[in-house]
Structure formats: C-alpha cells, structure tokens
Design a protein around this motif. Structure first.
Motif, mmCIF file in Angstrom:
data_model
loop_
_atom_site.group_PDB
_atom_site.id
_atom_site.type_symbol
_atom_site.label_atom_id
_atom_site.label_comp_id
_atom_site.label_asym_id
_atom_site.label_seq_id
_atom_site.Cartn_x
_atom_site.Cartn_y
_atom_site.Cartn_z
ATOM 1 N N VAL A 1 -36.595 98.505 146.404
ATOM 2 C CA VAL A 1 -36.161 99.285 147.565
ATOM 3 C C VAL A 1 -35.998 98.275 148.697
ATOM 4 C CG1 VAL A 1 -36.723 101.155 149.152
ATOM 5 C CG2 VAL A 1 -37.421 101.323 146.748
ATOM 6 N N SER A 2 -34.859 98.312 149.361
ATOM 7 C CA SER A 2 -34.558 97.278 150.352
ATOM 8 C C SER A 2 -35.302 97.514 151.664
ATOM 9 C CB SER A 2 -33.055 97.239 150.631
ATOM 10 O OG SER A 2 -32.689 98.377 151.392
ATOM 11 N N ASP A 3 -35.386 96.465 152.456
ATOM 12 C CA ASP A 3 -35.961 96.575 153.805
ATOM 13 C C ASP A 3 -35.158 97.575 154.635
ATOM 14 O OD1 ASP A 3 -33.728 94.875 153.894
ATOM 15 O OD2 ASP A 3 -34.679 93.373 155.184
ATOM 16 N N HIS A 4 -33.813 97.509 154.552
ATOM 17 C CA HIS A 4 -32.980 98.448 155.324
ATOM 18 C C HIS A 4 -33.315 99.902 154.986
ATOM 19 C CE1 HIS A 4 -30.247 95.950 157.587
ATOM 20 N NE2 HIS A 4 -29.924 95.238 156.517
ATOM 21 N N ALA A 5 -33.475 100.183 153.692
ATOM 22 C CA ALA A 5 -33.763 101.560 153.272
ATOM 23 C C ALA A 5 -35.097 102.022 153.859
ATOM 24 C CB ALA A 5 -33.792 101.650 151.746
ATOM 25 N N LEU A 6 -36.087 101.133 153.865
ATOM 26 C CA LEU A 6 -37.418 101.514 154.380
ATOM 27 C C LEU A 6 -37.436 101.612 155.900
ATOM 28 C CD1 LEU A 6 -39.509 99.447 151.851
ATOM 29 C CD2 LEU A 6 -39.736 101.923 152.239
ATOM 30 N N ILE A 7 -36.592 100.821 156.562
ATOM 31 C CA ILE A 7 -36.508 100.909 158.024
ATOM 32 C C ILE A 7 -35.866 102.244 158.409
ATOM 33 C CG2 ILE A 7 -35.351 99.940 160.063
ATOM 34 C CD1 ILE A 7 -35.734 97.133 158.545
ATOM 35 N N ALA A 8 -34.864 102.662 157.633
ATOM 36 C CA ALA A 8 -34.172 103.930 157.922
ATOM 37 C C ALA A 8 -35.060 105.131 157.603
ATOM 38 C CB ALA A 8 -32.866 104.010 157.125
ATOM 39 N N ASP A 9 -35.930 104.984 156.577
ATOM 40 C CA ASP A 9 -36.733 106.133 156.137
ATOM 41 C C ASP A 9 -38.013 105.602 155.484
ATOM 42 O OD1 ASP A 9 -37.869 108.360 154.981
ATOM 43 O OD2 ASP A 9 -36.210 108.742 153.579
ATOM 44 N N LYS A 10 -39.128 105.812 156.137
ATOM 45 C CA LYS A 10 -40.382 105.249 155.589
ATOM 46 C C LYS A 10 -40.754 105.857 154.245
ATOM 47 C CE LYS A 10 -43.738 106.078 158.599
ATOM 48 N NZ LYS A 10 -45.079 106.435 159.110
ATOM 49 N N HIS A 11 -40.118 106.980 153.897
ATOM 50 C CA HIS A 11 -40.385 107.610 152.593
ATOM 51 C C HIS A 11 -39.407 107.159 151.503
ATOM 52 C CE1 HIS A 11 -43.430 110.217 154.323
ATOM 53 N NE2 HIS A 11 -42.612 110.465 155.325
ATOM 54 N N ALA A 12 -38.545 106.173 151.832
ATOM 55 C CA ALA A 12 -37.483 105.789 150.891
ATOM 56 C C ALA A 12 -38.018 105.314 149.539
ATOM 57 C CB ALA A 12 -36.599 104.695 151.510
ATOM 58 N N ALA A 13 -39.258 104.814 149.522
ATOM 59 C CA ALA A 13 -39.793 104.282 148.255
ATOM 60 C C ALA A 13 -40.769 105.239 147.579
ATOM 61 C CB ALA A 13 -40.487 102.936 148.516
ATOM 62 N N ASP A 14 -41.010 106.386 148.183
ATOM 63 C CA ASP A 14 -42.048 107.273 147.637
ATOM 64 C C ASP A 14 -41.762 107.645 146.178
ATOM 65 O OD1 ASP A 14 -43.011 107.086 150.199
ATOM 66 O OD2 ASP A 14 -43.050 109.246 150.604
ATOM 67 N N GLY A 15 -40.495 107.935 145.880
ATOM 68 C CA GLY A 15 -40.120 108.322 144.518
ATOM 69 C C GLY A 15 -40.309 107.182 143.529
ATOM 70 N N ALA A 16 -39.897 105.979 143.932
ATOM 71 C CA ALA A 16 -40.025 104.807 143.044
ATOM 72 C C ALA A 16 -41.496 104.489 142.794
ATOM 73 C CB ALA A 16 -39.310 103.604 143.663
ATOM 74 N N ILE A 17 -42.324 104.687 143.802
ATOM 75 C CA ILE A 17 -43.771 104.456 143.646
ATOM 76 C C ILE A 17 -44.340 105.440 142.623
ATOM 77 C CG2 ILE A 17 -45.996 104.705 144.843
ATOM 78 C CD1 ILE A 17 -44.565 103.507 147.349
ATOM 79 N N ARG A 18 -43.957 106.699 142.757
ATOM 80 C CA ARG A 18 -44.462 107.700 141.809
ATOM 81 C C ARG A 18 -44.000 107.388 140.379
ATOM 82 N NH1 ARG A 18 -46.604 112.890 141.254
ATOM 83 N NH2 ARG A 18 -47.362 112.667 143.375
ATOM 84 N N GLU A 19 -42.749 106.938 140.256
ATOM 85 C CA GLU A 19 -42.218 106.646 138.911
ATOM 86 C C GLU A 19 -43.010 105.542 138.223
ATOM 87 O OE1 GLU A 19 -37.985 105.871 138.727
ATOM 88 O OE2 GLU A 19 -37.626 107.654 139.987
ATOM 89 N N ILE A 20 -43.224 104.428 138.916
ATOM 90 C CA ILE A 20 -43.917 103.320 138.238
ATOM 91 C C ILE A 20 -45.363 103.702 137.946
ATOM 92 C CG2 ILE A 20 -44.512 102.003 140.351
ATOM 93 C CD1 ILE A 20 -44.070 99.429 138.700
ATOM 94 N N ILE A 21 -45.999 104.405 138.862
ATOM 95 C CA ILE A 21 -47.404 104.764 138.620
ATOM 96 C C ILE A 21 -47.502 105.760 137.461
ATOM 97 C CG2 ILE A 21 -49.474 105.854 139.621
ATOM 98 C CD1 ILE A 21 -48.623 104.618 142.325
ATOM 99 N N SER A 22 -46.513 106.648 137.372
ATOM 100 C CA SER A 22 -46.621 107.666 136.320
ATOM 101 C C SER A 22 -46.437 107.069 134.923
ATOM 102 C CB SER A 22 -45.644 108.818 136.573
ATOM 103 O OG SER A 22 -44.345 108.316 136.564
ATOM 104 N N ARG A 23 -45.804 105.892 134.827
ATOM 105 C CA ARG A 23 -45.689 105.297 133.479
ATOM 106 C C ARG A 23 -46.682 104.152 133.269
ATOM 107 N NH1 ARG A 23 -40.448 103.658 135.905
ATOM 108 N NH2 ARG A 23 -40.795 101.511 136.547
#
Ligand SMILES: [Mn+2]
Length: 311
Positions: free
Chosen positions: A203-225
């Motif tokens: 998840v890029s820096d730009h995406a996280l600057i625009a939306d602090k929740h931008a990585a929430d889904g990716a975090i859940r995905e890696i943790i769930s596997r």
C-alpha cells in the motif's frame, strides 16, 4: 570482540512521589521475567554496507531514553530489558545470528518482544529468530517502510536494503510479505517488478496519506492467512519533521498518527483473528542525526504501543 552481549543497565528517569501512586513512568516498570520485553540490536553495519548515513548503532540507547520518562498507561504491566547485542566492525552476519538466537530463546519466556534496532538489517535476525521458535508456522511479515528492502545480496553481502530478499531465499514458498507506506521514488522499477513477481502486497504512502484506513483490508488479509505475525517498523516511513534522524529522511512520508493507527490495527486484528504477534522491531533510528530527539520520541511512541497493547 566483534559481536558482544551487554546486559541491561538500570533505567533512570524522573519520579513525582508528591503526585501519589499513579504517577508511574515507564522506567518504574522495569522488572525481571515480565511477559513483555525489549532487546537492543546496536548495529549499523547493514546501513554502512547500504551506503547510508551511519548512526543506527546508537538507536537502542536513544530509544530507551525516550521511553523512560513516558507516562505508563493505566494498569500497565511491568516489562523486562534483555540488554543489547552490539556489533562493531563489519560483523553483520555474526551479529544477525546472535540476534536470532537471543530472540528465539526470549520468545520461550516472553509473550511479546520488541527489538530496538539497529538498521533494517535487524529484520533478518528478527525473522530467523521467530522462525526458529515457531518452526513450520505460517509467518506473515508486515513492514511499515518507505522502502521494500528487497534488493538482492550483491558483492558487499547482506545489508539494510536486503533483509526481505534474504528472508524469501530461506523458504520461497512460505514468503508472505505486506509493505505499507511504499514511496514510489524510493524504490527502483526493478524492486517493484520483483515485489510483483514474489507476490508482495503493498500500500503506497500516497494511499495512506489520502485515507488512513487504506491498508486495513490488506492487513486483515495477511493476518487471516497467517498463524504468527512479525511486525517491523522502519522509522523512515515517517515524514522528515517527525523522523529527521534516520539514514534516509522522507520529504513526504506517512504521518505518525496514521502509523499509530496501522500498528493498532495490526494488533487488534491479530487479537480478533487469534493470530499472535509475539515479535516486533523498530529500526533505523539514527541518533547522531536527531539533535532534538524528535525521531527517538516518534519511535518511542510506537514502542510504547507495542509494549502495552492488549495481547
Ligand atoms: Mn527499511
């Protein structure tokens, strides 16, 4: 001796007895055999090999200083200081092996270990340590970093730019890596291509600057596997005004409150999905470039979260 183990020194700081029993600061909480612990990795050998600005070997001492006087959270449990592994000269591989051994041993007795780096060469020792302790578990790696640190090991050997390529080489089929805060200007196209080829999630820096929740889904995905999570935080993911004291300060960067959210979100999701996060490290703090200790304070805010979040 090129790799040395230095036992923990006593922690000092201010005390306010006139304010009563709740005037607790982190230095008051140091105890032997607590369930949480810190361990220092005083190394800049990887940064020097990576042609960076040296200074990261002083990181653990500076981080401890910044932690000592912070207010303890309400009801905080004690934590242990396991001392420092100190590398002098260029004995990086030997130092990483010592770090790995110390971590796998410490994970027998502590539910969470926070390693205070050191350059990002810390990560290879960290990963080897957690992998030795949790043999055959699926380990998800979450890295908060402007850089992918996926460069191949060249003639200079491993460095602070190669840890995740080294980790992949250990067990390519098990490699599961999420990098949050990636700055496009700080990673060559070769690294971006390699990340794609190796299935790295980003998840890029730009995406996280625009939306602090931008990585929430990716975090859940890696943790769930995953069955275990290893979290690594390169403090150069922050903007220069919150982290000037690093080898490579960021003009843009992802701000501290978003990084705090990401750390919380990783820990909360781990708890929700019953996937422990027993090991985290905080790397690249370079005190000679941190005259106001701002970087040390930023790093300590994150270390405090890692030490006292609910498991
Ligand atoms: Mn890094």
């Amino acid at each position: 001796m090129a790799v040395e183990f230095i036992p923990a020194a006593p922690w000092n700081g201010r005390s306010d007895p006139e304010d009563g029993a709740d005037a607790v600061r982190l230095h008051h909480l140091i105890a032997d055999d607590a369930s949480r612990a810190v361990l220092g990795f005083a190394s800049e050998a990887g940064v020097i090999r990576n042609k960076g600005r040296k200074g990261a070997a002083a990181g653990p001492a500076s981080l401890r200083n910044a932690l000592a006087n912070m207010a303890a959270p309400s009801g905080a449990e004690p934590f242990s200081d396991l001392g420092n592994i100190v590398i002098t000269d260029d004995d990086l591989e030997e130092g990483q092996a010592a770090l790995s051994a110390r971590i796998s041993d410490a994970l027998e007795r502590h539910d969470r270990l926070v390693v205070l780096g050191g350059g990002h060469e810390t990560a290879f020792g960290s990963y080897c340590g957690i992998a030795a302790q949790f043999v055959s578990k699926r380990i998800g790696i979450i890295n908060l970093d402007a850089h992918l640190d996926l460069r191949l090991v060249g003639d200079n050997g491993p460095s602070s730019g190669t840890p995740f390529a080294q980790i992949r080489a250990l067990r390519p089929e098990h490699f599961d890596y999420l990098c949050l805060g990636v700055a496009e200007e700080s990673n060559t196209q070769a690294l971006m291509n390699r990340a794609q080829e190796w299935g790295v999630a980003m998840v890029s820096d730009h995406a996280l600057i625009a939306d602090k929740h931008a990585a929430d889904g990716a975090i859940r995905e890696i943790i769930s596997r995953s069955e275990i999570v290893y979290l690594t935080i390169d403090i150069d993911v922050l903007p220069h005004y919150q982290a000037p004291g690093v080898s490579a300060p960021a003009a843009r960067g992802v701000d501290l409150s978003t990084i705090e959210h990401l750390v919380d979100h990783v820990l909360v999701t781990c708890r929700e999905l019953d996937c422990p996060c027993p090991l985290a490290d905080i790397v690249e703090l370079s005190p000679p470039h941190d005259p106001q200790n701002v970087t040390a304070k930023s790093a300590a805010l994150l270390a405090r979260r890692l030490l006292f979040a609910d498991l």
